[in-house]
Design a protein around this motif. Structure first.
Motif, PDB file in Angstrom:
ATOM      1  N   ALA A 284      -3.933  14.844  -6.289  1.00 20.66           N
ATOM      2  CA  ALA A 284      -3.406  13.712  -5.522  1.00 20.66           C
ATOM      3  C   ALA A 284      -4.499  12.676  -5.284  1.00 20.66           C
ATOM      4  CB  ALA A 284      -2.823  14.200  -4.201  1.00 20.66           C
ATOM      5  N   HIS A 285      -5.713  13.137  -4.994  1.00 20.97           N
ATOM      6  CA  HIS A 285      -6.857  12.246  -4.815  1.00 20.97           C
ATOM      7  C   HIS A 285      -7.091  11.420  -6.072  1.00 20.97           C
ATOM      8  CE1 HIS A 285     -11.199  11.541  -5.537  1.00 20.97           C
ATOM      9  NE2 HIS A 285     -11.168  11.085  -4.291  1.00 20.97           N
ATOM     10  N   ASP A 286      -7.126  12.074  -7.217  1.00 23.44           N
ATOM     11  CA  ASP A 286      -7.369  11.368  -8.481  1.00 23.44           C
ATOM     12  C   ASP A 286      -6.269  10.342  -8.761  1.00 23.44           C
ATOM     13  OD1 ASP A 286      -9.638  12.910  -8.755  1.00 23.44           O
ATOM     14  OD2 ASP A 286      -8.762  14.252 -10.268  1.00 23.44           O
ATOM     15  N   ARG A 287      -5.016  10.737  -8.538  1.00 20.96           N
ATOM     16  CA  ARG A 287      -3.871   9.851  -8.782  1.00 20.96           C
ATOM     17  C   ARG A 287      -3.912   8.638  -7.836  1.00 20.96           C
ATOM     18  NH1 ARG A 287      -0.606  13.599  -8.449  1.00 20.96           N
ATOM     19  NH2 ARG A 287      -0.009  13.411  -6.266  1.00 20.96           N
ATOM     20  N   MET A 288      -4.169   8.884  -6.562  1.00 22.82           N
ATOM     21  CA  MET A 288      -4.195   7.799  -5.585  1.00 22.82           C
ATOM     22  C   MET A 288      -5.408   6.889  -5.782  1.00 22.82           C
ATOM     23  SD  MET A 288      -2.820  10.069  -2.366  1.00 22.82           S
ATOM     24  CE  MET A 288      -3.391   8.964  -1.101  1.00 22.82           C
ATOM     25  N   ARG A 289      -6.537   7.481  -6.115  1.00 22.45           N
ATOM     26  CA  ARG A 289      -7.741   6.682  -6.363  1.00 22.45           C
ATOM     27  C   ARG A 289      -7.531   5.748  -7.561  1.00 22.45           C
ATOM     28  NH1 ARG A 289     -13.836   9.035  -6.388  1.00 22.45           N
ATOM     29  NH2 ARG A 289     -14.839   7.016  -6.440  1.00 22.45           N
ATOM     30  N   ALA A 290      -6.850   6.241  -8.592  1.00 22.81           N
ATOM     31  CA  ALA A 290      -6.541   5.411  -9.760  1.00 22.81           C
ATOM     32  C   ALA A 290      -5.641   4.233  -9.389  1.00 22.81           C
ATOM     33  CB  ALA A 290      -5.890   6.254 -10.853  1.00 22.81           C
ATOM     34  N   ARG A 291      -4.863   4.387  -8.321  1.00 24.23           N
ATOM     35  CA  ARG A 291      -3.981   3.308  -7.843  1.00 24.23           C
ATOM     36  C   ARG A 291      -4.694   2.373  -6.867  1.00 24.23           C
ATOM     37  NH1 ARG A 291       1.282   6.952  -6.350  1.00 24.23           N
ATOM     38  NH2 ARG A 291       1.921   7.437  -8.468  1.00 24.23           N
ATOM     39  N   GLY A 292      -5.967   2.655  -6.562  1.00 22.59           N
ATOM     40  CA  GLY A 292      -6.743   1.768  -5.709  1.00 22.59           C
ATOM     41  C   GLY A 292      -6.922   2.214  -4.275  1.00 22.59           C
ATOM     42  N   VAL A 293      -6.531   3.449  -3.936  1.00 26.10           N
ATOM     43  CA  VAL A 293      -6.746   3.948  -2.584  1.00 26.10           C
ATOM     44  C   VAL A 293      -8.230   4.263  -2.420  1.00 26.10           C
ATOM     45  CG1 VAL A 293      -6.208   5.792  -0.933  1.00 26.10           C
ATOM     46  CG2 VAL A 293      -4.403   4.875  -2.427  1.00 26.10           C
TER      47      VAL A 293
ATOM     48  N   PHE B   6       0.819  -1.205   0.000  1.00 28.46           N
ATOM     49  CA  PHE B   6       0.000   0.000   0.000  1.00 28.46           C
ATOM     50  C   PHE B   6       0.859   1.263   0.000  1.00 28.46           C
ATOM     51  CE2 PHE B   6      -2.270   3.402   2.240  1.00 28.46           C
ATOM     52  CZ  PHE B   6      -3.420   3.502   1.480  1.00 28.46           C
ATOM     53  N   TYR B   7       1.772   1.361   0.939  1.00 28.36           N
ATOM     54  CA  TYR B   7       2.553   2.593   1.099  1.00 28.36           C
ATOM     55  C   TYR B   7       3.524   2.829  -0.061  1.00 28.36           C
ATOM     56  CZ  TYR B   7       0.448   3.573   5.529  1.00 28.36           C
ATOM     57  OH  TYR B   7      -0.475   3.891   6.497  1.00 28.36           O
ATOM     58  N   VAL B   8       4.088   1.769  -0.592  1.00 26.85           N
ATOM     59  CA  VAL B   8       5.007   1.926  -1.725  1.00 26.85           C
ATOM     60  C   VAL B   8       4.240   1.941  -3.045  1.00 26.85           C
ATOM     61  CG1 VAL B   8       6.935   0.859  -2.969  1.00 26.85           C
ATOM     62  CG2 VAL B   8       6.972   0.954  -0.468  1.00 26.85           C
ATOM     63  N   GLY B   9       3.383   0.959  -3.247  1.00 30.55           N
ATOM     64  CA  GLY B   9       2.687   0.817  -4.520  1.00 30.55           C
ATOM     65  C   GLY B   9       1.597   1.831  -4.777  1.00 30.55           C
ATOM     66  N   LYS B  10       0.911   2.264  -3.734  1.00 30.56           N
ATOM     67  CA  LYS B  10      -0.223   3.173  -3.938  1.00 30.56           C
ATOM     68  C   LYS B  10       0.051   4.615  -3.531  1.00 30.56           C
ATOM     69  CE  LYS B  10      -3.585  -0.482  -3.863  1.00 30.56           C
ATOM     70  NZ  LYS B  10      -4.840  -1.004  -3.345  1.00 30.56           N
ATOM     71  N   LEU B  11       0.840   4.800  -2.465  1.00 27.58           N
ATOM     72  CA  LEU B  11       1.108   6.169  -2.013  1.00 27.58           C
ATOM     73  C   LEU B  11       2.427   6.730  -2.534  1.00 27.58           C
ATOM     74  CD1 LEU B  11      -0.106   6.238   1.704  1.00 27.58           C
ATOM     75  CD2 LEU B  11      -1.396   6.606  -0.409  1.00 27.58           C
ATOM     76  N   GLY B  12       3.291   5.875  -3.074  1.00 28.41           N
ATOM     77  CA  GLY B  12       4.538   6.366  -3.649  1.00 28.41           C
ATOM     78  C   GLY B  12       5.681   6.525  -2.669  1.00 28.41           C
ATOM     79  N   PHE B  13       5.544   5.979  -1.458  1.00 31.17           N
ATOM     80  CA  PHE B  13       6.667   5.978  -0.523  1.00 31.17           C
ATOM     81  C   PHE B  13       7.718   5.003  -1.035  1.00 31.17           C
ATOM     82  CE2 PHE B  13       3.522   8.060   1.833  1.00 31.17           C
ATOM     83  CZ  PHE B  13       3.958   8.453   3.091  1.00 31.17           C
ATOM     84  N   ARG B  14       8.900   5.006  -0.439  1.00 28.28           N
ATOM     85  CA  ARG B  14       9.920   4.018  -0.808  1.00 28.28           C
ATOM     86  C   ARG B  14      10.448   3.358   0.460  1.00 28.28           C
ATOM     87  NH1 ARG B  14      13.291   8.753  -3.232  1.00 28.28           N
ATOM     88  NH2 ARG B  14      13.883   9.808  -1.332  1.00 28.28           N
TER      89      ARG B  14
END
Length: 137
Positions: free
Chosen positions: A94-103, A21-29
């Motif tokens: 950011a909402h649109d980008r994260m929602r597209a990733r499944g958040v 979740f944190y790496v794949g969807k939110l972009g953390f590393r």
């Protein structure tokens, strides 16, 4: 001498799920991922904050006993832990980008108090408030 908070821990039910979740969807590393027997020290960091780490920890010994660990897991799943805050430049984008990733969001972006904010939860139930940075700040 340098001092400050370097890691803030967050209880999660499953570290692999949290990592995804944190790496794949939110972009953390990933910053650190090491094991010592059954214990796993797993931290991630936001790409724009290299000096700060978010620890993704399961409630377990040696920090707590088994009964307390179960109570903590139940509290997290209910969203009872204090929310974390993610600052973003553009909340709607950011909402649109994260929602597209499944958040999955619990609150769509809304303008109030001079900023735009939205809310979501991680797979363990931890609440996040995403707030657009004020342009006049």
């Amino acid at each position: 001498m340098s001092q400050g908070v370097g890691v803030v821990g967050l209880y999660v039910r499953d570290q692999d799920e949290a990592l995804e979740f944190y790496v794949g969807k939110l972009g953390f590393r990933v910053h650190t991922d090491v094991r010592n027997g059954d214990y796993r020290w797993l931290t991630v960091q936001h790409p724009d904050q290299p000096s700060f780490q978010l620890g993704l920890f399961t409630p377990q010994a040696p920090m707590v006993d088994a009964a307390t660990a179960q109570t903590l897991r139940e509290a997290v799943a209910k969203g009872a832990m204090p929310p974390l805050v993610l600052d973003v430049d553009d909340c709607r984008a950011a909402h649109d980008r994260m929602r597209a990733r499944g958040v999955e969001f619990t609150q769509e972006p809304i303008e109030r108090y001079g900023a735009v904010d939205a809310s979501f939860r991680d797979p363990s139930g931890n609440g996040w408030k995403m707030i657009q940075s004020r342009r006049d700040a």
